[in-house]
Structure formats: C-alpha cells, structure tokens
Design an enzyme around this catalytic site. Structure first.
Site, PDB file in Angstrom:
ATOM      1  N   ASN A  87     117.074 -27.807  70.666  1.00 12.51           N
ATOM      2  CA  ASN A  87     118.380 -27.142  70.624  1.00 12.51           C
ATOM      3  C   ASN A  87     118.269 -25.682  70.972  1.00 12.51           C
ATOM      4  OD1 ASN A  87     119.241 -25.183  68.157  1.00 12.51           O
ATOM      5  ND2 ASN A  87     117.491 -26.458  67.574  1.00 12.51           N
ATOM      6  N   ASN A 150     117.437 -16.092  57.148  1.00  4.19           N
ATOM      7  CA  ASN A 150     116.974 -16.700  58.395  1.00  4.19           C
ATOM      8  C   ASN A 150     116.137 -15.674  59.164  1.00  4.19           C
ATOM      9  OD1 ASN A 150     116.712 -17.674  60.991  1.00  4.19           O
ATOM     10  ND2 ASN A 150     118.715 -18.659  61.025  1.00  4.19           N
ATOM     11  N   SER A 152     113.914 -16.843  61.299  1.00  6.46           N
ATOM     12  CA  SER A 152     113.221 -17.903  62.031  1.00  6.46           C
ATOM     13  C   SER A 152     113.967 -18.491  63.216  1.00  6.46           C
ATOM     14  CB  SER A 152     112.882 -19.026  61.046  1.00  6.46           C
ATOM     15  OG  SER A 152     114.027 -19.408  60.303  1.00  6.46           O
ATOM     16  N   CYS A 153     115.226 -18.104  63.450  1.00  8.05           N
ATOM     17  CA  CYS A 153     115.936 -18.686  64.597  1.00  8.05           C
ATOM     18  C   CYS A 153     115.218 -18.265  65.882  1.00  8.05           C
ATOM     19  CB  CYS A 153     117.393 -18.218  64.618  1.00  8.05           C
ATOM     20  SG  CYS A 153     118.240 -18.806  66.094  1.00  8.05           S
ATOM     21  N   ASN A 217     111.159 -23.727  60.618  1.00 15.81           N
ATOM     22  CA  ASN A 217     112.265 -23.828  61.565  1.00 15.81           C
ATOM     23  C   ASN A 217     111.696 -24.529  62.801  1.00 15.81           C
ATOM     24  OD1 ASN A 217     114.580 -23.301  63.269  1.00 15.81           O
ATOM     25  ND2 ASN A 217     115.078 -21.604  61.920  1.00 15.81           N
ATOM     26  N   THR A 218     112.513 -24.687  63.831  1.00 16.22           N
ATOM     27  CA  THR A 218     112.057 -25.351  65.059  1.00 16.22           C
ATOM     28  C   THR A 218     110.974 -24.528  65.749  1.00 16.22           C
ATOM     29  OG1 THR A 218     113.912 -24.291  66.148  1.00 16.22           O
ATOM     30  CG2 THR A 218     114.209 -26.580  65.467  1.00 16.22           C
TER      31      THR A 218
HETATM   32  C1  LIG Z   1     120.997 -28.129  66.352  1.00 18.80           C
HETATM   33  C2  LIG Z   1     120.202 -27.364  65.331  1.00 18.80           C
HETATM   34  C3  LIG Z   1     120.739 -26.188  64.810  1.00 18.80           C
HETATM   35  C4  LIG Z   1     120.006 -25.447  63.868  1.00 18.80           C
HETATM   36  N1  LIG Z   1     120.558 -24.305  63.346  1.00 18.80           N
HETATM   37  C5  LIG Z   1     119.871 -23.604  62.392  1.00 18.80           C
HETATM   38  C6  LIG Z   1     120.446 -22.461  61.773  1.00 18.80           C
HETATM   39  O1  LIG Z   1     121.581 -22.067  62.040  1.00 18.80           O
HETATM   40  N2  LIG Z   1     119.709 -21.811  60.840  1.00 18.80           N
HETATM   41  C7  LIG Z   1     118.438 -22.219  60.466  1.00 18.80           C
HETATM   42  O2  LIG Z   1     117.828 -21.599  59.603  1.00 18.80           O
HETATM   43  N3  LIG Z   1     117.894 -23.318  61.035  1.00 18.80           N
HETATM   44  C8  LIG Z   1     118.565 -24.003  61.989  1.00 18.80           C
HETATM   45  N4  LIG Z   1     118.001 -25.138  62.530  1.00 18.80           N
HETATM   46  C9  LIG Z   1     116.639 -25.557  62.130  1.00 18.80           C
HETATM   47  C10 LIG Z   1     116.670 -26.641  61.071  1.00 18.80           C
HETATM   48  O3  LIG Z   1     117.242 -26.171  59.862  1.00 18.80           O
HETATM   49  C11 LIG Z   1     115.224 -27.140  60.747  1.00 18.80           C
HETATM   50  O4  LIG Z   1     114.461 -26.053  60.267  1.00 18.80           O
HETATM   51  C12 LIG Z   1     114.536 -27.716  61.978  1.00 18.80           C
HETATM   52  O5  LIG Z   1     115.413 -28.485  62.759  1.00 18.80           O
HETATM   53  C13 LIG Z   1     113.324 -28.578  61.575  1.00 18.80           C
HETATM   54  O6  LIG Z   1     113.709 -29.658  60.760  1.00 18.80           O
HETATM   55  P1  LIG Z   1     113.916 -31.165  61.341  1.00 18.80           P
HETATM   56  O7  LIG Z   1     112.623 -31.566  61.962  1.00 18.80           O
HETATM   57  O8  LIG Z   1     114.301 -31.979  60.144  1.00 18.80           O
HETATM   58  O9  LIG Z   1     115.011 -31.073  62.358  1.00 18.80           O
HETATM   59  C14 LIG Z   1     118.716 -25.893  63.467  1.00 18.80           C
HETATM   60  C15 LIG Z   1     118.208 -27.102  63.992  1.00 18.80           C
HETATM   61  C16 LIG Z   1     118.934 -27.832  64.908  1.00 18.80           C
HETATM   62  C17 LIG Z   1     118.347 -29.128  65.444  1.00 18.80           C
END
Ligand SMILES: Cc1cc2nc3c(=O)[nH]c(=O)nc-3n(C[C@H](O)[C@H](O)[C@H](O)COP(=O)(O)O)c2cc1C
Length: 377
Positions: A87, A150, A152-153, A217-218
């Site tokens: 994303n 946050n 980490s974005c 985070n990602t």
């Molecule tokens: C579409 C999308 C939007 C996200 N937006 C945020 C966000 O606004 N703030 C944040 O801290 N993490 C955001 N994340 C990260 C997720 O909270 C999480 O840390 C990350 O996806 C890893 O977890 P998962 O493997 O379960 O997806 C986002 C992830 C995705 C896929």
C-alpha cells in the site's frame, strides 16, 4: 470459554487482539462493527491535524502466488495464495476535528473495549512538537484509552514525519517526550522496521518516556514490473513511489525485529504486528514476549474488519490454553516470553558431534582442521 483477558500498559483487555491502524479502523461504523465482532481493541487509522490527499487510483493491492508457482503478481489469478499486501495509503484523510465526536460516541457505546488513537505530526521544530500535544489533548479528551505515535509510516516525503522520525533516535526521543508532557493515558510508539538496529530507536523512545513499542509497520517495497507492458503493476501516469509491504510475507521479518526488541528490553511491553491472520501467528509474538497482537492485512480481506480472523484468534487461544492446562497455563502471562531467550548467536547453536564454531574468530578448536606441525629435516 477460557479467560483471555490481559493487562497491557495498565489497561485491561477482554482479549489481547487489536485491529492495527489501517483501513479496518478508518471509520466509526467499522470500529463499531469490529467491537461487535469481538476485537479486544482497535488502533484508529492514524489521525493528523490536517486533511491529506491520497494518490489517484488504488491505494492498496495484494501480491498473490499461483498454486505451484513462485511468481508473485498483483494481477487477478485463479487458484492463488496471498503473499502480501502492498500500500501507499497516507494517514487518515479525515483530520482530528472529524475524529473527536466519533471517538466519543464509540467509547460511549463500548466503554469496556480499548480504543487506541494513532496520531502523527512533524517533529522538526517547537511548532510541530506543539502539534503532537494538540493531537494528544484532542484524542485523550474524547476518551481514547491510549495513544500510539506513528513513527513508522513509510510513505512520508517530509524528513521529520512518519518513518523518518523512526529512523532518527533524537527525533524519536524528543517527540515522545513532548507527548509525555501532556498525556494522561499510556503512550505506545510504533517504530519502523526499516533501520539497521531497531534497538537504538527503541532505546531513545523509552528514554523519551514511551510505555510500550508496537512493531512492525509495513516494510518499504515497490510493486513488480509487468513483463508484458514493462510498466509497474501499480502506477499513476507511469510513476510509482515506495510503498509498504504487509501480510504473510513480513511475518518472519517482523518476528526477527521483535526478538531483537524483547531481548534488549525484557522488562518492557511490546505489541506485535505483521503477518498475523490467526492464533498460530500471534502465538509466535507472545512467545517472544509481546503482551498484545495487532492485525492489518488479514482483517482487510475478511469483510473489512476481520470477523473470522478475531474468531480464529480467540477460539485458537482458548483451545491452546485448554491443551496446555496440564502445564499450568491459564492465561497469556503464563507463556508470554517463553521463547525469548531461545534466539541466540550462530556459535551457540549445536553442531554435529563435538565440533565447535567460534563465530568466525580464530581460536583453538575452531572447527577447522588442526594445524599440521611442519615436517623436520
Ligand atoms: C492499507 C494500509 C494502510 C495502513 N495505514 C496505517 C496507518 O495509517 N498508520 C499506521 O500506523 N499503520 C498503517 N498501516 C500498517 C498496519 O497497521 C500494519 O502495521 C502493517 O500492515 C503490518 O501488519 P499486517 O501484516 O497485519 O498487515 C497500514 C497498512 C495497510 C495495509
């Protein structure tokens, strides 16, 4: 059913499972549905002071691998398995003023469930640090039980925002400290996994007063290039920028980061995130020392808020406790951190027979052949 409740940063959770900050927690209706489905808590989509505008076209896509192949693609394909989400979505496109009445209503409807407000501001100067404080005062005044910063974005251009804060120990420390000056609720900090040694940023964050760290985070990632069109699988007018990888592909990567954190700070609290879709994966985080677990990608793909995922998590944990009742385990506290000390250096891993290995250092009994004495005469 077994008692799944736990206490994390002083807050009681009905169960240790939260929706991570992502599209499942971007609206009041989603969060209400999530609590109805049984989630112990939610972390809101990250809230800022000002609205943001996302890119044209899709903000999230999914890498899938066809059965019997190792060729991931975002293209729709039959009989394929999810590998990862990708994303490039920014923080909530709704600012703090939109969120405040909604947080109030959610907490009124669900006083026993935990709402963690994720927030983000800049960190470069006093005005920006004051913006963090305005956000804290807004969301905690509305009833948020805790705050997640946050750091980490991975998609921020500004050098003092998102993962750029999480890459700079000084900014980690200063921003956390500014938040702690005004916060009345526990402060969790979500660090980026994209650094050389996450323990350094964690140390700075705890020095700033953080009550817990959330990770991961990602991971920074690009879409693939389509061999037919030679264009990226996701692009706008041919262009793409670095986005974030989540889902099954990052589970082992994220566990490695978490092991570093829980070993360095065995007495601190951690929330595990990355690749969780059911109890089996959450368990790895718990055994490394995490006190809660968060889910993003898997919930997005399950009716937007993960009703089946939370069922698997809670039923899986109840069955695990049942299976292990004989070991005296009746709650998360009984098995949390049990495998933290089992991640060791290479040289501490068993070798065949009596062979030894000293991490590449020259030493007697190195494991190489013994030195042959020089022949005389
Ligand atoms: C579409 C999308 C939007 C996200 N937006 C945020 C966000 O606004 N703030 C944040 O801290 N993490 C955001 N994340 C990260 C997720 O909270 C999480 O840390 C990350 O996806 C890893 O977890 P998962 O493997 O379960 O997806 C986002 C992830 C995705 C896929």
């Amino acid at each position: 059913m077994a008692d799944l409740s736990t206490v994390f940063t002083g807050i009681r959770f009905e169960n240790p499972f939260l929706l991570a900050s992502a599209p499942p927690t971007e609206s009041e209706s989603n969060i209400m549905r999530a609590f109805e489905a049984g989630w112990g808590g939610v972390v809101t989509k990250t809230i800022g002071l000002h609205p943001v505008v996302n890119v044209r076209g899709p903000k999230t896509k999914f890498f899938r691998v066809p059965s019997g192949s190792a060729s991931p693609s975002m293209a729709k394909q039959p009989d394929s398995t999810l590998m990862a989400s990708w994303n490039w979505e920014l923080i909530s496109d709704k600012p703090m003023d939109w969120w405040i009445p909604r947080i109030e209503r959610i907490k009124k409807a669900w006083p026993e469930r935990v709402l963690v407000a994720s927030i983000m501001a800049g960190s470069g100067n006093d005005k920006e640090l004051a913006a963090w404080q305005t956000l804290v005062e807004g969301v905690q005044g509305a009833g948020a039980d805790a705050i997640e910063l946050n750091f980490s974005c991975p998609h921020m251009d500004r050098v003092d925002m998102g993962s750029n804060v999480g890459k700079d120990p000084v900014l980690c420390s200063v921003s956390t400290q500014a938040v702690k000056e005004v916060s009345r609720v526990p402060v969790w900090v979500k660090l980026t996994p994209a650094t050389a040694n996450i323990v350094e940023e964690a140390e700075a964050t705890f020095r700033g007063g953080a009550d817990a760290i959330s990770s991961s985070n990602t991971f920074p990632a690009l879409p693939l290039i389509d061999p037919e069109t030679t264009e990226f699988e996701v692009h706008v007018d041919g262009y793409v920028s670095s986005g974030g990888l989540g889902g099954p592909a990052i589970l082992p990567l994220s566990l490695a980061k978490m092991a570093q954190l829980t070993q360095a700070f065995p007495d601190r609290e951690f929330s595990g995130i990355g690749g969780i879709s059911g109890f089996d994966q959450a368990l790895s985080y718990f055994l490394l020392g995490c006190g809660t677990a968060q889910v993003g990608t898997a919930a997005m793909l399950d009716h937007a808020i993960g009703p089946n995922v939370i069922r698997d998590l809670t039923e899986g944990m109840a069955a695990f406790l049942d299976r292990n009742a004989g070991r005296g385990w009746s709650s998360l506290a009984d098995f949390r951190g049990l495998r933290r000390a089992n991640v060791v250096s290479q040289s501490e891993i068993g070798r065949p027979g009596d062979a030894g290995y000293h991490g590449g250092y020259e030493e007697e009994a190195e494991g190489y052949a013994a030195e042959v004495p020089a022949p005389h005469g």
